[in-house]
Design a protein around this motif. Structure first.
Motif, PDB file in Angstrom:
ATOM      1  N   ARG A 139       1.193  -1.057  -0.567  1.00  0.00           N
ATOM      2  CA  ARG A 139      -0.538  -0.076   0.258  1.00  0.00           C
ATOM      3  C   ARG A 139       0.829   1.390   0.140  1.00  0.00           C
ATOM      4  O   ARG A 139       0.639   2.517  -0.276  1.00  0.00           O
ATOM      5  CB  ARG A 139      -1.038   0.572   1.623  1.00  0.00           C
ATOM      6  N   SER A 199       1.069   5.339  -2.703  1.00  0.00           N
ATOM      7  CA  SER A 199       0.990   6.304  -1.953  1.00  0.00           C
ATOM      8  C   SER A 199      -0.296   6.834  -1.363  1.00  0.00           C
ATOM      9  O   SER A 199      -1.383   7.206  -2.325  1.00  0.00           O
ATOM     10  CB  SER A 199       1.278   8.090  -3.366  1.00  0.00           C
ATOM     11  N   PRO A 200      -0.936   5.801  -0.530  1.00  0.00           N
ATOM     12  CA  PRO A 200      -2.438   5.800  -0.156  1.00  0.00           C
ATOM     13  C   PRO A 200      -2.697   6.884   0.207  1.00  0.00           C
ATOM     14  O   PRO A 200      -1.827   7.969   1.038  1.00  0.00           O
ATOM     15  CB  PRO A 200      -2.094   4.788   1.154  1.00  0.00           C
ATOM     16  N   GLU A 201      -4.388   7.114  -0.173  1.00  0.00           N
ATOM     17  CA  GLU A 201      -4.724   8.530   0.100  1.00  0.00           C
ATOM     18  C   GLU A 201      -5.848   8.110   1.962  1.00  0.00           C
ATOM     19  O   GLU A 201      -5.504   9.700   1.907  1.00  0.00           O
ATOM     20  CB  GLU A 201      -5.877   9.034  -0.765  1.00  0.00           C
ATOM     21  N   HIS A 202      -5.570   7.579   1.302  1.00  0.00           N
ATOM     22  CA  HIS A 202      -6.180   6.820   3.402  1.00  0.00           C
ATOM     23  C   HIS A 202      -5.427   6.572   4.425  1.00  0.00           C
ATOM     24  O   HIS A 202      -4.113   6.118   3.658  1.00  0.00           O
ATOM     25  CB  HIS A 202      -7.230   6.016   3.226  1.00  0.00           C
ATOM     26  N   GLU A 226       3.998   6.725   6.815  1.00  0.00           N
ATOM     27  CA  GLU A 226       2.613   6.969   6.535  1.00  0.00           C
ATOM     28  C   GLU A 226       1.740   5.828   6.861  1.00  0.00           C
ATOM     29  O   GLU A 226       0.199   5.712   7.170  1.00  0.00           O
ATOM     30  CB  GLU A 226       2.947   6.630   4.935  1.00  0.00           C
ATOM     31  N   ASN A 280     -12.353   5.511   6.134  1.00  0.00           N
ATOM     32  CA  ASN A 280     -11.521   5.046   5.420  1.00  0.00           C
ATOM     33  C   ASN A 280     -10.603   4.897   5.203  1.00  0.00           C
ATOM     34  O   ASN A 280      -9.601   4.720   4.195  1.00  0.00           O
ATOM     35  CB  ASN A 280     -11.955   6.421   3.581  1.00  0.00           C
TER      36      ASN A 280
END
Length: 414
Positions: free
Chosen positions: A25, A29-32, A61, A195
């Motif tokens: 993940r 570069s996950p947004e959540h 992150e 999320n």
């Protein structure tokens, strides 16, 4: 919003699987948010493993939390950090005050109230009540349903102690044992973990407080992954009483009921039991066989000669530790192992620890003994406390000699 189970026997690679998924993940570069939820005592080790597997930036992150640390994050956003917590010593003092105040109303426990350790026992019992969301009223209701008069009296008195403790506590403090319950309520007023993808690893079961937090996480997280140490996930509640994984399977059933109540989709589980031998035991067929059949009945006999497992019968503890010390020396001298590669495990550290210190020094074996040491036993801490006592007690004889006896005062013994 979904729930997925990752299951396998001990050594099947559940933690590694979770860390690898987090790594994948992070590469996109996950947004959540990415959260790894582990037991309190495992947080530091989990952070190290996450850092190692993700190279750099793993903890920027992705986040490693315990349930208590999760509650802290909730209070940090929803409020509640400023409220003073009652520590273990303060809790015992408050319980003692309750017992003294209710002495006339406790015909059964009044005789035990003055006994050494009784207050600590009540403190532990109240902690269990709170972890399992049992209220004083529920104790009374349970007692009324009993025919055993003695047990009914005990429950009634425990309910009275519990209620009075809660009333006194609410005036000025908050119990640490209430944090998870309060966090589950306050989380509804935050935007935490919306999320997010969450991995819950290292647990064999959960308390009702923790189930409440998992339910709250399920309402807002994109997916919750829960790893379970078991050989299979049975759909039937009928199971053998000798099944070593019975408690884990009961946990799985309860999580399924929770998912149904919260309307969570249950994804196809991930089974990590296919490899033979399991990853942890790939270098030793003997250990793999022992792990698989130790709790099985009827068990399968290992018919080949063994080289990784040995049994030693000693006449006493001293001879047992001496034999272990000789074997450690042999492994380091003949097989090139380092002392840090070797672990000695005992179920009775209090008795074995003292002899290990003596015998290992004789064999010149460096070691670390994993035992709790009171901070006040540290000479530097004793020196600082003695210095403060000197000024508080106006250079009293006792304070001055405590200062000198630390050996750090720069004064010769003569």
């Amino acid at each position: 919003m979904s729930l997925r189970f990752i299951y396998g026997r001990s050594g099947s690679g559940k933690t590694y699987y979770c860390l690898q998924e987090i790594k994948e993940r992070l590469q996109h570069s996950p947004e959540h948010a990415l959260v790894l939820l582990v037991p309190e005592q495992y947080t530091f080790q989990a952070e190290r493993e996450l850092m190692a597997i993700t190279a750099q930036g793993g903890l920027w992150e992705a986040e490693v939390l315990s349930f208590r640390r999760l509650a802290f994050k909730v209070f940090n956003q929803a409020g509640g950090l400023a409220y003073p917590h009652l520590q273990a010593a303060g809790k015992c003092m408050l319980i003692y005050k309750v017992l003294q105040g209710l002495k006339e109303q406790l015909p059964f426990f009044s005789k035990s109230a003055e006994r050494q350790g009784f207050v600590t026992t009540i403190s532990t019992l109240l902690t269990e009540f709170k972890r399992y969301n049992i209220s004083p009223q529920e104790l009374i209701v349970a007692g009324d349903a009993l025919t055993d008069e003695l047990l009914k009296v005990k429950l009634a008195e425990l309910a009275a102690i519990y209620k009075e403790y809660q009333d006194l506590l609410s005036e000025s403090y908050r119990d640490l044992d209430d944090d998870l319950t309060l966090a589950a309520v306050k989380m509804e007023n935050t935007d935490l973990f919306l999320n997010a993808e969450i991995w819950i690893d290292g647990f064999s079961g959960f308390t009702p407080q923790e189930y409440s937090l998992i339910a709250q996480l399920g309402r807002r997280a994109k997916r919750i992954n829960i790893s379970l140490c078991t050989d299979s996930l049975l759909e039937s509640e009928e199971r053998e009483a000798t099944d070593v994984f019975a408690s884990v399977k009961e946990c799985w059933r309860r999580l399924n009921r929770l998912a149904a109540e919260e309307g969570l989709e249950i994804e196809k589980p991930v089974c990590l039991n296919q490899a033979e031998p399991l990853p942890r035991f790939k270098e030793s067929v003997e250990l793999s066989h022992l792990e698989k059949y130790f709790f099985e009945y009827p068990h399968k006999v290992y018919s080949l000669p063994t080289k990784d497992i040995a049994l030693f019968s000693a006449v006493n503890i001293f001879a047992e530790i001496e034999a272990a010390a000789r074997d450690i020396i042999r492994l380091c001298r003949d097989q090139g192992l380092r002392y840090r590669d070797i672990t000695l495990i005992t179920g009775d550290l209090a008795n074995y620890g003292r002899l290990i210190e003596v015998i290992f020094k004789e064999f010149n074996i460096p070691y670390f003994l994993d035992s709790k040491i009171e901070i006040t036993q540290n000479p530097l801490i004793r020196l600082i406390l003695a210095m403060l006592d000197i000024f508080i007690d106006n250079w009293s004889y006792e304070a001055v000699f405590r200062y000198l006896k630390t050996g750090l005062a720069g004064v010769e013994k003569q």
